[in-house]
Design a protein around this motif. Structure first.
Motif, PDB file in Angstrom:
ATOM      1  N   SER A 222       6.939  63.239  70.483  1.00  0.00           N
ATOM      2  CA  SER A 222       7.444  64.416  71.196  1.00  0.00           C
ATOM      3  C   SER A 222       7.894  65.530  70.267  1.00  0.00           C
ATOM      4  CB  SER A 222       8.621  64.000  72.094  1.00  0.00           C
ATOM      5  OG  SER A 222       9.658  63.430  71.303  1.00  0.00           O
ATOM      6  N   ALA A 223       7.617  65.401  68.959  1.00  0.00           N
ATOM      7  CA  ALA A 223       8.038  66.431  68.015  1.00  0.00           C
ATOM      8  C   ALA A 223       7.338  67.756  68.302  1.00  0.00           C
ATOM      9  CB  ALA A 223       7.735  65.990  66.583  1.00  0.00           C
ATOM     10  N   LYS A 224       8.105  68.853  68.210  1.00  0.00           N
ATOM     11  CA  LYS A 224       7.531  70.182  68.428  1.00  0.00           C
ATOM     12  C   LYS A 224       6.709  70.609  67.222  1.00  0.00           C
ATOM     13  CE  LYS A 224       9.367  70.999  72.481  1.00  0.00           C
ATOM     14  NZ  LYS A 224       8.539  71.111  73.675  1.00  0.00           N
ATOM     15  N   PHE A 225       7.236  70.377  66.013  1.00  0.00           N
ATOM     16  CA  PHE A 225       6.462  70.631  64.810  1.00  0.00           C
ATOM     17  C   PHE A 225       7.031  69.810  63.664  1.00  0.00           C
ATOM     18  CE2 PHE A 225       9.676  74.028  64.690  1.00  0.00           C
ATOM     19  CZ  PHE A 225      10.189  73.881  63.412  1.00  0.00           C
ATOM     20  N   SER A 226       6.250  69.650  62.617  1.00  0.00           N
ATOM     21  CA  SER A 226       6.672  68.886  61.448  1.00  0.00           C
ATOM     22  C   SER A 226       6.123  69.551  60.204  1.00  0.00           C
ATOM     23  CB  SER A 226       6.172  67.442  61.555  1.00  0.00           C
ATOM     24  OG  SER A 226       6.534  66.707  60.404  1.00  0.00           O
ATOM     25  N   LEU A 227       6.990  69.740  59.196  1.00  0.00           N
ATOM     26  CA  LEU A 227       6.597  70.388  57.954  1.00  0.00           C
ATOM     27  C   LEU A 227       6.952  69.474  56.786  1.00  0.00           C
ATOM     28  CD1 LEU A 227       8.026  73.948  58.727  1.00  0.00           C
ATOM     29  CD2 LEU A 227       5.652  73.234  58.935  1.00  0.00           C
ATOM     30  N   GLU A 228       6.058  69.422  55.794  1.00  0.00           N
ATOM     31  CA  GLU A 228       6.317  68.590  54.623  1.00  0.00           C
ATOM     32  C   GLU A 228       6.918  69.430  53.508  1.00  0.00           C
ATOM     33  OE1 GLU A 228       2.891  66.466  53.378  1.00  0.00           O
ATOM     34  OE2 GLU A 228       2.911  65.115  55.102  1.00  0.00           O
ATOM     35  N   ALA A 243      20.883  68.852  53.559  1.00  0.00           N
ATOM     36  CA  ALA A 243      19.739  68.641  52.666  1.00  0.00           C
ATOM     37  C   ALA A 243      19.074  69.981  52.375  1.00  0.00           C
ATOM     38  CB  ALA A 243      18.740  67.689  53.310  1.00  0.00           C
ATOM     39  N   ILE A 244      18.801  70.251  51.105  1.00  0.00           N
ATOM     40  CA  ILE A 244      18.098  71.468  50.691  1.00  0.00           C
ATOM     41  C   ILE A 244      16.648  71.073  50.434  1.00  0.00           C
ATOM     42  CG2 ILE A 244      18.069  73.434  49.139  1.00  0.00           C
ATOM     43  CD1 ILE A 244      20.728  73.054  50.627  1.00  0.00           C
ATOM     44  N   VAL A 245      15.721  71.667  51.210  1.00  0.00           N
ATOM     45  CA  VAL A 245      14.319  71.270  51.158  1.00  0.00           C
ATOM     46  C   VAL A 245      13.439  72.479  50.859  1.00  0.00           C
ATOM     47  CG1 VAL A 245      12.424  70.153  52.401  1.00  0.00           C
ATOM     48  CG2 VAL A 245      14.782  69.469  52.875  1.00  0.00           C
ATOM     49  N   ALA A 246      12.519  72.304  49.895  1.00  0.00           N
ATOM     50  CA  ALA A 246      11.526  73.349  49.600  1.00  0.00           C
ATOM     51  C   ALA A 246      10.284  73.066  50.422  1.00  0.00           C
ATOM     52  CB  ALA A 246      11.186  73.350  48.113  1.00  0.00           C
ATOM     53  N   ILE A 247       9.909  74.047  51.269  1.00  0.00           N
ATOM     54  CA  ILE A 247       8.698  73.947  52.086  1.00  0.00           C
ATOM     55  C   ILE A 247       7.826  75.146  51.762  1.00  0.00           C
ATOM     56  CG2 ILE A 247       7.761  73.863  54.423  1.00  0.00           C
ATOM     57  CD1 ILE A 247      10.434  72.705  55.345  1.00  0.00           C
ATOM     58  N   GLY A 248       6.731  74.896  51.045  1.00  0.00           N
ATOM     59  CA  GLY A 248       5.898  76.014  50.601  1.00  0.00           C
ATOM     60  C   GLY A 248       6.700  76.923  49.688  1.00  0.00           C
ATOM     61  N   GLN A 249       6.778  78.200  50.016  1.00  0.00           N
ATOM     62  CA  GLN A 249       7.539  79.170  49.239  1.00  0.00           C
ATOM     63  C   GLN A 249       8.940  79.391  49.802  1.00  0.00           C
ATOM     64  OE1 GLN A 249       6.197  80.441  46.376  1.00  0.00           O
ATOM     65  NE2 GLN A 249       4.518  79.034  46.857  1.00  0.00           N
ATOM     66  N   GLN A 250       9.336  78.601  50.789  1.00  0.00           N
ATOM     67  CA  GLN A 250      10.624  78.758  51.442  1.00  0.00           C
ATOM     68  C   GLN A 250      11.563  77.600  51.085  1.00  0.00           C
ATOM     69  OE1 GLN A 250      11.449  81.286  53.753  1.00  0.00           O
ATOM     70  NE2 GLN A 250       9.497  82.300  53.408  1.00  0.00           N
ATOM     71  N   ILE A 251      12.874  77.873  51.079  1.00  0.00           N
ATOM     72  CA  ILE A 251      13.892  76.837  50.920  1.00  0.00           C
ATOM     73  C   ILE A 251      14.740  76.825  52.182  1.00  0.00           C
ATOM     74  CG2 ILE A 251      15.930  76.108  49.635  1.00  0.00           C
ATOM     75  CD1 ILE A 251      14.681  77.249  47.141  1.00  0.00           C
ATOM     76  N   VAL A 252      14.863  75.665  52.807  1.00  0.00           N
ATOM     77  CA  VAL A 252      15.603  75.569  54.068  1.00  0.00           C
ATOM     78  C   VAL A 252      16.726  74.547  53.936  1.00  0.00           C
ATOM     79  CG1 VAL A 252      13.583  76.207  55.435  1.00  0.00           C
ATOM     80  CG2 VAL A 252      14.052  73.798  55.011  1.00  0.00           C
ATOM     81  N   GLU A 253      17.750  74.693  54.784  1.00  0.00           N
ATOM     82  CA  GLU A 253      18.865  73.762  54.844  1.00  0.00           C
ATOM     83  C   GLU A 253      18.769  72.970  56.145  1.00  0.00           C
ATOM     84  OE1 GLU A 253      22.335  76.196  54.545  1.00  0.00           O
ATOM     85  OE2 GLU A 253      22.336  76.134  52.353  1.00  0.00           O
ATOM     86  N   VAL A 255      20.762  69.861  58.388  1.00  0.00           N
ATOM     87  CA  VAL A 255      21.941  69.007  58.540  1.00  0.00           C
ATOM     88  C   VAL A 255      21.483  67.556  58.748  1.00  0.00           C
ATOM     89  CG1 VAL A 255      23.967  68.497  59.954  1.00  0.00           C
ATOM     90  CG2 VAL A 255      23.315  70.879  59.525  1.00  0.00           C
ATOM     91  N   ILE A 256      22.033  66.634  57.961  1.00  0.00           N
ATOM     92  CA  ILE A 256      21.680  65.212  58.071  1.00  0.00           C
ATOM     93  C   ILE A 256      22.964  64.394  58.223  1.00  0.00           C
ATOM     94  CG2 ILE A 256      19.539  65.446  56.786  1.00  0.00           C
ATOM     95  CD1 ILE A 256      20.993  64.409  54.310  1.00  0.00           C
ATOM     96  N   ASP A 257      22.802  63.147  58.675  1.00  0.00           N
ATOM     97  CA  ASP A 257      23.992  62.310  58.845  1.00  0.00           C
ATOM     98  C   ASP A 257      24.245  61.473  57.593  1.00  0.00           C
ATOM     99  OD1 ASP A 257      22.293  60.050  58.907  1.00  0.00           O
ATOM    100  OD2 ASP A 257      22.119  60.150  61.097  1.00  0.00           O
ATOM    101  N   ASN A 258      25.303  60.708  57.610  1.00  0.00           N
ATOM    102  CA  ASN A 258      25.741  59.944  56.441  1.00  0.00           C
ATOM    103  C   ASN A 258      24.689  58.922  56.002  1.00  0.00           C
ATOM    104  OD1 ASN A 258      27.781  59.060  54.479  1.00  0.00           O
ATOM    105  ND2 ASN A 258      27.900  57.208  55.730  1.00  0.00           N
ATOM    106  N   VAL A 270       9.494  64.781  51.807  1.00  0.00           N
ATOM    107  CA  VAL A 270      10.107  64.532  53.114  1.00  0.00           C
ATOM    108  C   VAL A 270       9.405  65.356  54.187  1.00  0.00           C
ATOM    109  CG1 VAL A 270      12.382  63.973  52.168  1.00  0.00           C
ATOM    110  CG2 VAL A 270      11.835  66.350  52.745  1.00  0.00           C
ATOM    111  N   SER A 271       9.578  64.957  55.432  1.00  0.00           N
ATOM    112  CA  SER A 271       9.078  65.719  56.579  1.00  0.00           C
ATOM    113  C   SER A 271      10.270  66.278  57.339  1.00  0.00           C
ATOM    114  CB  SER A 271       8.248  64.826  57.507  1.00  0.00           C
ATOM    115  OG  SER A 271       7.075  64.390  56.870  1.00  0.00           O
ATOM    116  N   VAL A 272      10.194  67.546  57.674  1.00  0.00           N
ATOM    117  CA  VAL A 272      11.222  68.205  58.483  1.00  0.00           C
ATOM    118  C   VAL A 272      10.613  68.480  59.848  1.00  0.00           C
ATOM    119  CG1 VAL A 272      12.737  70.201  58.713  1.00  0.00           C
ATOM    120  CG2 VAL A 272      12.276  69.247  56.443  1.00  0.00           C
ATOM    121  N   SER A 273      11.135  67.857  60.877  1.00  0.00           N
ATOM    122  CA  SER A 273      10.565  68.021  62.210  1.00  0.00           C
ATOM    123  C   SER A 273      11.661  68.316  63.222  1.00  0.00           C
ATOM    124  CB  SER A 273       9.812  66.753  62.638  1.00  0.00           C
ATOM    125  OG  SER A 273      10.670  65.637  62.660  1.00  0.00           O
ATOM    126  N   THR A 274      11.245  68.814  64.379  1.00  0.00           N
ATOM    127  CA  THR A 274      12.204  69.121  65.437  1.00  0.00           C
ATOM    128  C   THR A 274      11.572  68.903  66.796  1.00  0.00           C
ATOM    129  OG1 THR A 274      13.624  70.810  66.406  1.00  0.00           O
ATOM    130  CG2 THR A 274      11.558  71.557  65.461  1.00  0.00           C
TER     131      THR A 274
END
Length: 284
Positions: A222-228, A243-253, A255-258, A270-274
């Motif tokens: 059911s993920a809307k999108f996923s980026l590596e 978590a600070i993640v570099a995706i392509g030419q972008q850096i995104v933040e 929020v993750i749990d313990n 890593v994969s960033v999905s929503t």
């Protein structure tokens, strides 16, 4: 129709492997070869061109290029090859580079006009930009009206705007000359824009084969999108982790749990999905 059934021992990214490919490709197709570096993509192109030997069979339409007793040399195969490094003759002008492939001024002028190089016909490679050099290389590859056009990451050294422009020209030339094209690329947008079929290699074998959307789409369930991307850092802010993640030419933040903060390691992929919201798209 192109029938490929070849095997070759290689040293891949993780050691020895066997390139083992059994495929049929329709005439006029635009094939994108995808996969990580060292998976056998460039070697497959070189085998098709005759620049490397292999065991097996290659058959183009009704013509046998390779079997257990016979192998047609590169110069007798009706192919065009576009390299990443242009491979132009520095002591020849643009038009001379094209006419070296075949003495057909009418075709050379047509190609130069289609790629907006007509005014540069008498210039030498040293005075051209990267995009102009790659256009010349593409035109030269088409001078023999090849049955098969092979391209090994031809646009990887160019800036995004020039890449998009040349992608459009490649597609136009592919359709105009009705050439079967096989291109190695790591760029998902390029693959999606140009190809009608994607073949993904891993450790010398075909692991996926289909349309770009089916082969490259990363979302599951059911993920809307996923980026590596690459995990650069994890920071604790008050009671949460970021978590600070570099995706392509972008850096995104993110929020993750313990528990996630303990399991993740800096530098890993890593994969960033929503799936909690609908993404919006706007012009930049």
């Amino acid at each position: 129709m192109i029938k490929i059934d070849i095997k070759k021992e290689l040293h891949g990214s993780t050691g020895k492997m066997t390139l083992d490919v059994d495929l049929e490709i329709k005439s006029g197709d635009f094939i994108a070869l995808a996969g990580v570096s060292g998976s056998g993509k460039t070697t497959l192109l070189r085998i098709l061109s005759g620049l490397e030997e292999a065991k097996g069979t290659l058959k183009i339409d009704n013509e046998v290029w390779l079997d257990e007793k016979f192998c047609i040399p590169p110069q007798k195969r009706k192919i065009g090859f576009v390299f990443q490094d242009y491979a132009l003759f520095p002591n020849m002008s643009v038009i001379e580079n094209l006419l070296y492939a075949k003495k057909d001024k009418e075709l050379a002028n047509k190609l130069l006009e289609m790629t907006e190089l007509k005014e540069l016909a008498k210039r030498y490679p040293s005075s051209l930009s990267g995009g102009q050099k790659q256009r010349v290389s593409l035109c030269r590859a088409l001078m023999n009206r090849p049955k098969l056009l092979l391209m090994d990451e031809p646009l990887s050294a160019l800036d995004p705007n020039m890449r998009t422009k040349l992608q459009n020209e490649i597609l136009q030339l592919h359709k105009e000359f009705e050439t079967t094209t096989i291109m190695v690329s790591h760029d998902p947008s390029e693959i999606y824009r140009l190809s009608n079929r994607v073949i993904m290699l891993s450790q010398g074998r075909v692991v996926k084969d289909g349309k770009a959307k089916d082969v490259l789409l990363k979302t599951t369930g059911s993920a809307k999108f996923s980026l590596e991307g690459e995990l650069l850092d994890i920071k604790k802010v008050d009671v949460i982790y970021i978590a600070i993640v570099a995706i392509g030419q972008q850096i995104v933040e993110v929020v993750i749990d313990n528990d996630e903060a303990k399991d993740l390691k800096i530098g890993q992929s890593v994969s960033v999905s929503t799936k909690a919201f609908a993404p919006m798209i706007k012009q930049n």
